[in-house]
Design a protein around this motif. Structure first.
Motif, short mmCIF file in Angstrom:
data_model
loop_
_atom_site.label_atom_id
_atom_site.label_comp_id
_atom_site.label_asym_id
_atom_site.label_seq_id
_atom_site.Cartn_x
_atom_site.Cartn_y
_atom_site.Cartn_z
N ARG A 157 -35.79 -20.24 11.88
CA ARG A 157 -37.05 -20.97 11.83
C ARG A 157 -36.86 -22.29 11.08
N ARG A 158 -37.79 -23.21 11.31
CA ARG A 158 -37.70 -24.51 10.65
C ARG A 158 -37.78 -24.36 9.13
N SER A 159 -38.54 -23.35 8.64
CA SER A 159 -38.67 -23.14 7.20
C SER A 159 -37.35 -22.74 6.56
N PHE A 207 -28.81 -30.07 4.08
CA PHE A 207 -28.26 -30.89 5.16
C PHE A 207 -29.25 -31.97 5.59
N LEU A 208 -30.52 -31.61 5.62
CA LEU A 208 -31.55 -32.51 6.14
C LEU A 208 -32.40 -33.05 5.00
N VAL A 209 -32.55 -34.36 4.95
CA VAL A 209 -33.38 -35.00 3.93
C VAL A 209 -34.23 -36.08 4.60
N THR A 210 -35.32 -36.43 3.95
CA THR A 210 -36.23 -37.46 4.45
C THR A 210 -35.62 -38.84 4.24
N ASP A 211 -36.33 -39.86 4.67
CA ASP A 211 -35.88 -41.24 4.46
C ASP A 211 -35.79 -41.57 2.97
N PRO A 215 -35.68 -33.25 0.22
CA PRO A 215 -35.71 -32.17 1.22
C PRO A 215 -37.03 -32.17 1.97
N TYR A 216 -36.98 -31.74 3.21
CA TYR A 216 -38.18 -31.67 4.04
C TYR A 216 -39.02 -30.46 3.67
N ARG A 217 -40.33 -30.59 3.84
CA ARG A 217 -41.21 -29.43 3.91
C ARG A 217 -41.23 -28.99 5.36
N GLY A 222 -41.30 -30.32 11.07
CA GLY A 222 -41.72 -30.02 12.43
C GLY A 222 -42.32 -31.23 13.12
N ASN A 223 -43.14 -31.99 12.40
CA ASN A 223 -43.74 -33.20 12.96
C ASN A 223 -42.68 -34.26 13.25
N TRP A 224 -41.74 -34.44 12.32
CA TRP A 224 -40.67 -35.41 12.50
C TRP A 224 -39.80 -35.04 13.70
#
Length: 312
Positions: A157-159, A207-211, A215-217, A222-224
């Motif tokens: 899952r994305r979470s 692994f994934l981070v915002t601009d 870290p992403y919520r 999901g929106n991104w």
């Protein structure tokens, strides 16, 4: 001092209770938020429950909880869309059970009300053509391609994907503790995923981070990711659809339902059974047609279509 004495007696302080009238829906909501039943829920579930309860309190918070009847709930559900109606039904059931436990009312008006059955296929499962289309748009080395690979090759899952980092890889295996179920999984790292990870910088714990490098919520991720799908002209595709695509691929590879669950972490095999059943049907249908073709390939053309036949 009263709050201090309650704490000593083991009674949790009812936050916000001084600002509402006792016995109202709003007071019941505050009491429920402070209950063990609510506090034992996962944070994601608490957030969903709060949104539904707070919305209900805005509309009916000043009414007395003891006066809520079955016919009221039926009308309230009828005025909403099925998904929203079922969400309301769920939180009201929890609140009414709490009202009984605290002596606010003797009965549960939601007991004989059934949830609305919504017939839907759920999130769209990505096809192989859609997977190739996304890969053609987002090259290896991009954040979008990394997110895509993490979703597709782990089936999570994305979470869970937004919390993954290099520290979770050990001896070629990705260690995952699912946020929703608490299940602990050891997922062998797919070579394609390993190659894409190798093209990503190693300066963050995830692994994934915002601009902004954070870290992403799950929701914002999901929106991104949906925006990245639209950039590839894939409308109707989302992150959860890749989890379903991963399960489909495993089924097509001949994996059993239990083998698929070992990757995806599903606690119920019902969802996985749909994929294995669909794949089995496809294979059986192909075999059936081949048998029919083999049995009819030697049949000669009907005489009336034979051009060499003389017409008398």
């Amino acid at each position: 001092m009263a709050a201090y004495e309650e704490a000593l007696a083991g009674q949790p302080v009812q936050i916000g209770s001084s600002r509402v009238r006792p016995g109202t829906i709003h007071a019941l909501a505050i009491s429920y938020y402070n209950s063990h039943g609510f506090r034992s829920l996962k944070p994601s579930s608490q957030a969903i429950y709060r949104r539904n309860i707070d919305r209900f309190c805005i509309e009916h918070g000043d009414k007395r909880a003891a006066t809520l009847q079955r016919e009221h709930i039926v009308k309230l559900m009828a005025a909403r869309k099925p998904g929203s109606a079922n969400g309301l039904h769920k939180v009201l059931r929890m609140m009414m059970q709490h009202a009984i436990e605290t002596g606010l009312r003797p009965d549960d008006p939601t007991r004989d009300i059934k949830a609305i059955i919504v017939k839907t296929e759920g999130h769209h499962t990505w096809t192989e053509n859609e997977i190739e289309q996304f890969e053609a748009r987002h090259a290896i080395g991009s954040r979008a391609r990394l997110a895509f690979a993490l979703l597709l090759y782990t089936g999570q899952r994305r979470s869970d994907v937004v919390r993954m980092g290099r520290q979770h890889i050990c001896d070629g295996t990705l260690q995952v503790r699912q946020l929703k179920t608490g299940a602990e999984l050891s997922i062998p790292l797919h070579p394609s995923l390993a190659a894409i990870i190798a093209e990503t910088g190693a300066n963050n714990l995830t692994f994934l981070v915002t601009d902004q490098g954070k870290p992403y919520r799950a929701a914002s991720f999901g929106n991104w990711f949906r925006d990245k799908c639209r950039a590839a002209d894939l409308h109707g595709c989302n992150a959860h659809g890749l989890r379903k695509a991963a399960a489909r691929r495993l089924a097509e590879a001949g994996c059993t339902a239990h083998e698929i669950a070992a990757i995806t972490g599903h606690t119920s095999l019902r969802e996985i059974a749909r994929y294995t059943k669909a794949v089995d049907q496809k294979k059986l249908a192909a075999v059936a047609i081949e048998k029919v073709k083999a049995g009819t390939s030697s049949v000669k053309p009907i005489a009336r279509f034979d051009k060499k036949r003389e017409i008398s």
